[in-house]
Write a protein that holds these residues in place. Structure first.
Motif, PDB file in Angstrom:
ATOM      1  N   VAL A 176       0.839  -1.200   0.000  1.00 20.18           N
ATOM      2  CA  VAL A 176       0.000   0.000   0.000  1.00 20.18           C
ATOM      3  C   VAL A 176       0.876   1.254   0.000  1.00 20.18           C
ATOM      4  CG1 VAL A 176      -1.940   1.177   1.079  1.00 20.18           C
ATOM      5  CG2 VAL A 176      -1.738  -1.306   1.286  1.00 20.18           C
ATOM      6  N   ASP A 177       1.993   1.222   0.736  1.00 24.98           N
ATOM      7  CA  ASP A 177       2.944   2.335   0.690  1.00 24.98           C
ATOM      8  C   ASP A 177       3.399   2.571  -0.749  1.00 24.98           C
ATOM      9  OD1 ASP A 177       3.016   2.715   3.518  1.00 24.98           O
ATOM     10  OD2 ASP A 177       4.416   1.039   3.698  1.00 24.98           O
ATOM     11  N   ASN A 178       3.656   1.491  -1.452  1.00 28.82           N
ATOM     12  CA  ASN A 178       4.048   1.588  -2.860  1.00 28.82           C
ATOM     13  C   ASN A 178       3.013   2.370  -3.663  1.00 28.82           C
ATOM     14  OD1 ASN A 178       4.076   0.484  -5.808  1.00 28.82           O
ATOM     15  ND2 ASN A 178       2.533  -0.802  -4.801  1.00 28.82           N
ATOM     16  N   LEU A 179       1.733   2.080  -3.474  1.00 23.83           N
ATOM     17  CA  LEU A 179       0.693   2.752  -4.248  1.00 23.83           C
ATOM     18  C   LEU A 179       0.619   4.232  -3.890  1.00 23.83           C
ATOM     19  CD1 LEU A 179      -1.510   2.325  -6.382  1.00 23.83           C
ATOM     20  CD2 LEU A 179      -3.136   1.990  -4.517  1.00 23.83           C
ATOM     21  N   VAL A 180       0.781   4.569  -2.619  1.00 21.31           N
ATOM     22  CA  VAL A 180       0.767   5.973  -2.198  1.00 21.31           C
ATOM     23  C   VAL A 180       1.818   6.760  -2.974  1.00 21.31           C
ATOM     24  CG1 VAL A 180       1.230   7.552  -0.275  1.00 21.31           C
ATOM     25  CG2 VAL A 180      -0.153   5.499   0.109  1.00 21.31           C
TER      26      VAL A 180
END
Length: 374
Positions: free
Chosen positions: A68-72
């Motif tokens: 999810v950090d990646n998507l942010v």
């Protein structure tokens, strides 16, 4: 306080049967791309905004970097950072704190992708969290070259855990960006892919000894995976932690048998929504994760619709019926058309969309009312 944001649903669209025959690929794509987004009974609707509110107090030391950090960070790459001169520097010492970058942004700097939603609020929400507050940005780059038929943009992040995240932007509203996307169907390498590999090497070498991750959404996801595969073998070693392809196209099949691909395939992470169309173009040999979305059909490509639970996306066991049908239709079409015919089709379509070169973006004040589909 970060407020939870509920995304509006688009209006119902008319049935496009007058535009194309039901048996055509054009009809299939148009119908499902313009299909309305419906609420799904029984689904949660938690997205990256909820993630930042609920887990933003956890530092990267307390809860390591996740999908999810990646998507942010891939969402932030769509924001127009062009006017901030300091961000263009590839020297990590010049990197700007994320909060300082946010303070410089106005509505005129909103995201340059194809989404109708605002992405600056995501960046501001991230900047207010313990998790991302000490993140710094640098090495911004944006190129649109009609002669090379290239659209490329990227920005890199120095994260509080000591790692680097290289983030590639997806397709913007420029017509040359779409032409380059079309070219992927018949060229072994497009200019943005070559530049993505060069850019990654420049950032990695500027950040000596730091481990790094690479990511992108849509076309940017393809660039991230491409760069990871084509980096020099030395740079594909232990410092490369992961490469994230978030609903981006795959590759031509012959690439998947190369030693370079095999060296990094265990660190390639591909996420596609259950009804994805973009993410199933070309070939994905790596295992991909099917994820849930608050949207329907092709609108699931919108990154702000991806559902989150805890520190992960909501993973599904398999693609939807629509997703499986899109796989079959699009791949059957690609398999049935020669490389030469694909090139001729792409050139003709680009000429039509660009009005013979007069239009540069989909937002240019030219009329498309003359266009008809057979």
């Amino acid at each position: 306080m970060i407020r939870r944001i509920i995304l509006p649903l688009p209006e119902k669209t008319s049935h496009p049967s007058a535009c194309a025959g039901r048996g055509s690929v054009v009809y299939f794509i148009l119908y499902h791309y313009t299909g309305r987004r419906e609420a799904m009974a029984g689904k949660n609707e938690y997205t990256v905004f909820d993630y930042l509110q609920w887990r933003g107090d956890l530092t990267l030391q307390q809860d390591p970097f996740n999908e999810v950090d990646n998507l942010v960070l891939c969402i932030i790459a769509y924001i127009n950072l062009r006017k901030i001169d300091r961000l263009w520097s590839k020297n990590p010492k010049d990197a700007m704190p994320i909060g300082d970058v946010c303070a410089r942004l106005t509505a005129a700097d909103e995201q340059l992708g194809l989404s109708s939603l605002d992405y600056i609020p995501v960046m501001r929400a991230a900047a207010e969290t313990e998790r991302f507050r000490d993140t710094r940005l640098f090495a911004f780059e944006s190129r649109n070259d009609e002669a090379k038929q290239m659209q490329f943009a990227a920005v890199s992040f120095l994260l509080p855990d000591g790692s680097v995240f290289i983030s590639y932007r997806g397709t913007d509203t420029s017509l040359v960006g779409w032409k380059e996307n079309f070219n992927m169907s018949y060229l072994e390498t497009v200019p943005a892919q070559a530049r993505a590999t060069e850019y990654a090497q420049e950032v990695i070498r500027a950040c000596k000894h730091r481990p790094y991750r690479i990511g992108g959404h849509s076309k940017g996801g393809n660039l991230a995976a491409w760069a990871a595969v084509h980096l020099p073998e030395k740079l594909q070693g232990k410092r490369l932690l992961a490469a994230y392809n978030n609903d981006g196209p795959g590759f031509h099949a012959d690439l998947l048998d190369t030693p370079a691909y095999r060296r990094v395939e265990d660190r390639l992470h591909t996420y596609i929504p259950e009804s994805s169309i973009v993410g199933v173009l070309l070939v994905h040999a790596e295992d991909y994760d099917v994820i849930d979305s608050t949207s329907h059909a092709a609108m699931q490509h919108e990154a702000l619709s991806w559902q989150v639970m805890g520190n992960r996306f909501v993973h599904l066991g398999q693609r939807s019926q629509l997703g499986q049908m899109s796989d079959d239709v699009l791949r059957e079409w690609l398999d049935s058309v020669s490389q030469e015919d694909r090139e001729a089709f792409c050139d003709a379509l680009y000429s039509i969309l660009s009005m013979g070169g007069r239009a540069k973006t989909f937002e240019d004040p030219v009329s498309y009312t003359h266009l008809t589909l057979p």
